[in-house]
Design a protein around this motif. Structure first.
Motif, PDB file in Angstrom:
ATOM      1  N   LYS A  55       1.575   6.809   8.684  1.00  0.00           N
ATOM      2  CA  LYS A  55       2.638   6.071   8.615  1.00  0.00           C
ATOM      3  C   LYS A  55       3.733   5.662   9.047  1.00  0.00           C
ATOM      4  CE  LYS A  55       4.341   7.040   4.714  1.00  0.00           C
ATOM      5  NZ  LYS A  55       4.997   7.719   3.441  1.00  0.00           N
ATOM      6  N   SER A  56       4.454   7.489   9.560  1.00  0.00           N
ATOM      7  CA  SER A  56       5.873   6.698  10.345  1.00  0.00           C
ATOM      8  C   SER A  56       5.308   6.302  11.293  1.00  0.00           C
ATOM      9  CB  SER A  56       5.938   8.227  10.511  1.00  0.00           C
ATOM     10  OG  SER A  56       5.127   9.760  10.090  1.00  0.00           O
ATOM     11  N   GLY A  64       0.887  -1.105   0.026  1.00  0.00           N
ATOM     12  CA  GLY A  64      -0.025  -0.232   0.121  1.00  0.00           C
ATOM     13  C   GLY A  64       1.063   1.254  -0.034  1.00  0.00           C
ATOM     14  N   ASN A  65       0.608   1.928   0.632  1.00  0.00           N
ATOM     15  CA  ASN A  65       1.240   3.311   0.952  1.00  0.00           C
ATOM     16  C   ASN A  65       2.047   3.221   2.122  1.00  0.00           C
ATOM     17  OD1 ASN A  65      -1.045   3.971   2.257  1.00  0.00           O
ATOM     18  ND2 ASN A  65      -1.639   5.831   1.917  1.00  0.00           N
ATOM     19  N   ILE A  66       2.275   2.692   2.734  1.00  0.00           N
ATOM     20  CA  ILE A  66       3.336   2.029   4.590  1.00  0.00           C
ATOM     21  C   ILE A  66       5.001   1.948   2.908  1.00  0.00           C
ATOM     22  CG2 ILE A  66       4.085   0.952   5.825  1.00  0.00           C
ATOM     23  CD1 ILE A  66       1.069  -0.029   6.731  1.00  0.00           C
ATOM     24  N   ALA A  67       5.568   3.322   2.569  1.00  0.00           N
ATOM     25  CA  ALA A  67       6.090   2.844   2.200  1.00  0.00           C
ATOM     26  C   ALA A  67       7.783   3.014   3.060  1.00  0.00           C
ATOM     27  CB  ALA A  67       6.828   4.870   1.734  1.00  0.00           C
ATOM     28  N   LEU A  68       8.887   2.109   2.248  1.00  0.00           N
ATOM     29  CA  LEU A  68      10.126   1.945   3.188  1.00  0.00           C
ATOM     30  C   LEU A  68      10.441   3.222   3.168  1.00  0.00           C
ATOM     31  CD1 LEU A  68      11.647  -0.078   0.143  1.00  0.00           C
ATOM     32  CD2 LEU A  68       9.850  -0.883   1.953  1.00  0.00           C
ATOM     33  N   HIS A  69      10.920   3.448   4.407  1.00  0.00           N
ATOM     34  CA  HIS A  69      11.135   4.681   5.901  1.00  0.00           C
ATOM     35  C   HIS A  69      12.635   3.969   6.278  1.00  0.00           C
ATOM     36  CE1 HIS A  69      10.057   8.495   7.101  1.00  0.00           C
ATOM     37  NE2 HIS A  69      10.247   7.781   8.729  1.00  0.00           N
ATOM     38  N   LEU A  70      13.743   5.132   6.203  1.00  0.00           N
ATOM     39  CA  LEU A  70      14.876   4.967   6.679  1.00  0.00           C
ATOM     40  C   LEU A  70      15.012   5.164   7.955  1.00  0.00           C
ATOM     41  CD1 LEU A  70      17.575   4.051   7.221  1.00  0.00           C
ATOM     42  CD2 LEU A  70      18.579   5.552   5.474  1.00  0.00           C
TER      43      LEU A  70
END
Length: 886
Positions: free
Chosen positions: A221-222, A3-9
């Motif tokens: 999301k974050s 979905g729109n839970i993006a990869l997050h660093l």
């Protein structure tokens, strides 16, 4: 990517100092961490597409399993069907609400369908908004009118619910049908809903509001990723944990870590999510049995549920064995009492079990601090269970009225900042709760969330010191007293009213409403409590106290302390003793039995009791269920008061229970007119199909002995066994079928045979032969050496319809027991003997005055072929041979 839970660093920074010496409060309480930079759905899908992602076992024991690939394909199709169904503006574009969010309301019960729907919502680029079917209609209307979802997904038949107004609504069944012909491939970015926000909203959860209206928390999301990544790092999944449980209501923020934590974790995967129906979640026996079956290793729960579980498992060694696999226990949602934590370690000992105390709220992604306990030495700091230290990328501040840090050891108002903090409320409500952070050390910390809680820092850990406003927690639910009060004063009988909380956060916490009625109006507390059910949830209904006048201070404000003293004094005068017991309304003849009944209920329900225990209260409304009703009856019997199970569970009020209790040691059955709802028939060939269905459904996969075998017997083995004994069942004429008097459907069967004329050869094969050999092994010596000589009836199998509630099944079971006993007496039998292996039926047998003749540890049995077919059974799993005279 899902979905729109993006990869997050997330950035790497220095770890938490080992102690707070030399640091101010807020400097010490800033914590950083190192995490994985991606979520694991895509990796699990690529590497383990056929691994089971979801298991759903319904209340009948039917199981559905969904693989990662099946979940991916189905949710992609559902997402496309959602995008084709959302409400659009005049130009044909999906219409975001005033906050710029695309919200999809989900009104589905817990199941695999629910989780697939949530996946699809995220994949469509929207945020999900859970709706609770049990919420008052006005509350649901407010939520929908304020949040303005682009679509409502509901159960079949509810699409036209008037609470939805003119909003677009369709059932999951219809959505699934629309999705069937659609593409199952991953949705490209250009296909999904486009949020204008840099950090999109993933869900909206409504909580109690300080203005009298519930308010929606916009969860980013974050925030979700930060909370999950902290959990994966600091409360890591153990290698032996393969299956995890989702049992928390979706409207609770704790459901986020339950659902998404296991299936998004990027390491040591893949994992399986067990989805539990609400009916099982509210039944401790069925819940723990299910958790044990799937070897669940961790559980998130409110302290009141922990207390109920410890009470249940403390009843017998068999019950305690259900917790063998549960090693990690996480309490959140309400204050954890030191005595309960002590009871936890007393139950389990120390070493292998860990108890956590989490602190937070929906606005802080559920949790912002935590405290870990592995021994009793970890429980208490300054006579309280700490709420601990912050999660990663979270700052906690203890500030005074000028927003300046208070010295270490002093009480300050608790503020939080960091990645766990929400984006605010829907429609910008209560913006004063999210304020600029004058102590910000990083852009991610630029806003403070004002929790409304007091706390202090002692010995390097945080201690909760109460609320600054009118909000309290009731069994994990946040309740704003002003919202309850707004509903109270809307009642036409109420001239003036105020709602307060007695001992907030303590075990005897009670919401109390003080009411001055309109002049000339004769109204009871019960009348007002009933009218309030249309405005606030049941758990928030206050105990109503009628007063002639409200006391006021010289400044014109209501004197709250005087009212709380009035409540405290009224409890003492009425024998409450801090337990919520109210003996008012009992006459002198009822007082002794009433006090015994009320105190027993208070002991059984503990802090989970839902309101005052009064003569007008209903046991199940107070929080009772099928299991603790039997426990209550058993405890009453031990104290010299007898009542039948059916009389107890059918009583509308505790006053009715009192009328049906007697002190003769024999249950009073004079009030069993409610048994007119059943039709009794002697079992014959007319009932064959129903009997086979009910016994097959009741025993296959559920029988306590058989489910310990590897592999367990097939369903057909039970059917073939019935085929062999059926001629004898019909011949002896002692077996019964019970029909619902309204529907005429068979809802229960009890199969019995004359012990002197049982078949010598039955059609046994497979695993079930071991069960029958085992029963012969323990029963034959009893028949030959213990039972009296004469005509004996053998209770062979009993089953009830699996589509009935636990409460209804207990009533059907007791009805059959009583009728079988009457029939046995009429036919000249000396008594009935049977073998029980279920903790619930064993307890029922005790309540129904069965005598225990033999107790056998199941896993010790050695079959004639030298094997131990039940070796997987727990040491405390027992079979009990019992006898009852006619």
């Amino acid at each position: 990517m899902m979905g729109n839970i993006a990869l997050h660093l997330l950035r790497m920074n220095q770890p938490l100092p080992e102690d707070n010496e030399g640091f101010s409060n807020h400097e010490f309480l800033i914590r950083w961490g190192i995490f994985q930079n991606k979520v694991g759905w895509g990796a699990h899908l690529r590497c383990h597409p056929r691994h089971t992602a979801f298991i759903y076992e319904d209340i009948r024991g039917n199981v559905r399993e969904t693989t990662y690939q099946e979940a991916e394909d189905t949710s992609n199709k559902l997402a496309r069907a959602i995008l084709a169904s959302v409400a659009r503006d005049i130009s044909g574009q999906p219409k975001a609400n005033s906050d710029g969010d695309f919200i999809i309301a989900v009104a589905l019960p817990p199941s695999d369908d629910l989780v697939l729907t949530l996946l699809a919502v995220w994949k469509a680029g929207a945020a999900y908004l859970p709706l609770d079917a049990a919420s008052p209609r006005d509350r649901t209307k407010h939520i929908l009118n304020e949040s303005k979802p682009v679509l409502i997904i509901t159960q079949s038949g509810n699409e036209s619910d008037t609470a939805f107004g003119n909003m677009s609504a369709l059932s999951y069944e219809r959505l699934l049908s629309l999705s069937k012909p659609l593409d199952a491939s991953k949705l490209p970015d250009e296909e999904i809903l486009k949020s204008s926000l840099e950090d999109p909203i993933e869900m909206v959860l409504y909580t109690s509001g300080s203005t009298g209206l519930s308010k929606g928390v916009r969860v980013k999301k974050s925030s979700i990723l930060n909370r999950l990544q902290w959990q994966w790092h600091d409360v890591p999944y153990l290698r032996q944990e393969g299956t995890f449980v989702f049992k928390t209501a979706l409207t609770f923020v704790d459901s986020v870590s339950e659902i998404w934590g296991p299936i998004l974790c990027p390491t040591d995967g893949p994992r399986t999510l067990l989805i539990v129906p609400k009916e099982i979640t509210t039944n401790p026996q069925r819940l723990l049995t299910l958790l044990n079956k799937y070897k669940i290793g961790r559980l998130v729960l409110v302290p009141s549920l922990l207390k109920a579980i410890l009470l249940y498992t403390g009843l017998s060694k068999e019950n305690a064995g259900l917790l063998n696999n549960l090693k990690i226990w996480i309490c959140s949602g309400e204050p954890l009492a030191p005595s309960l934590a002590q009871q936890f370690f007393k139950s389990f000992g120390t070493g292998s079990h860990v108890l956590y105390n989490f602190y937070g709220s929906t606005e802080m992604m559920g949790d912002v601090t935590y405290h870990k306990m592995t021994t009793t030495d970890d429980i208490v700091v300054d006579n309280k269970v700490p709420i601990g230290v912050p999660l990663d990328n979270t700052a906690i501040y203890l500030l005074n009225n000028e927003l300046q840090p208070v010295p270490v050891g002093e009480v300050g108002e608790l503020f939080a900042a960091g990645l766990n903090i929400a984006a605010g409320y829907v429609n910008g409500r209560d913006a004063n709760r999210f304020i600029p952070n004058p102590h910000a050390v990083d852009p991610d910390f630029r806003f403070l969330y004002r929790t409304g809680d007091y706390a202090k820092l002692v010995k390097g850990t945080l201690l909760f010191e109460g609320r600054t406003d009118s909000q309290v927690k009731v069994r994990g639910h946040r309740v704003d007293l002003s919202e309850v009060e707004a509903t109270l004063i809307k009642c036409p009988e109420v001239q003036k009213g105020i709602v307060l909380c007695h001992n907030p956060g303590e075990p005897d916490q009670q919401i109390v409403g003080f009411v001055k009625p309109e002049d000339g109006v004769d109204v009871t507390p019960y009348d007002i409590e009933q009218k309030m059910t249309s405005g606030v949830p049941k758990y928030a209904i206050p105990q109503i106290i009628i007063v002639k006048e409200l006391p006021y201070l010289v400044n014109g404000k209501v004197d709250r302390q005087t009212l709380l003293r009035l409540y405290k004094n009224s409890k003492s005068q009425n024998g409450c003793g801090g337990t919520g017991i109210d003996l008012k309304g009992l006459n002198e003849a009822e007082l002794a039995a009433g006090e015994c009944l009320f105190r027993t209920i208070s002991e059984v329900l503990g802090s989970s009791v839902r309101g005052p225990i009064t003569k007008e209260a209903n046991f199940y409304t107070l929080g009772g269920n099928s299991l603790n009703s039997v426990l209550t009856i058993s405890l009453l019997n031990e104290q010299g008061y007898a009542i039948s199970v059916t009389d107890f569970i059918s009583a509308q009020t505790l006053g009715d229970v009192l009328n049906r209790m007697c002190v003769t040691g024999v249950a009073n059955h004079s009030s069993k007119s409610q048994w007119d709802k059943f039709i009794l028939e002697i079992l014959d060939d007319r009932h064959r199909e129903d009997a086979f269905r009910i016994i097959g459904d009741s025993f296959y996969g559920k029988a306590d002995i058989e489910k310990t075998m590897e592999p367990p017997p097939e369903r057909q083995e039970f059917i073939d066994l019935l085929e062999s004994v059926w001629p004898y069942i019909v011949k002896h004429g002692a077996s019964i079928a019970v029909k619902d008097a309204t529907t005429k459907e068979v809802v229960g069967v009890s199969l019995l045979m004359d012990a002197d004329d049982e078949p010598t050869e039955v059609n046994l094969y497979g695993q079930l032969r071991y069960t029958m050999e085992f029963l012969d092994y323990i029963e034959i010596p009893i028949r030959e050496n213990v039972l009296p000589k004469g005509k004996i009836l053998h209770s062979f199998m009993l089953g009830t319809s699996q589509d009935k509630t636990s409460q209804e099944n207990i009533e059907i079971t007791e009805y059959m027991e009583e009728k079988v006993l009457e029939l046995a007496k009429e036919q000249g039998y000396l008594g009935i003997f049977t073998t029980n292996s279920s903790p619930l039926t064993q307890q029922l047998a005790e309540v129904m005055n069965y005598q225990k003749l033999k107790i056998y540890q199941i896993n010790e049995y050695v079959a004639p072929d030298g094997t131990r077919p039940f070796k997987r059974a727990r040491d405390d799993q027992l079979a009990i041979v019992s006898w009852r005279k006619t």
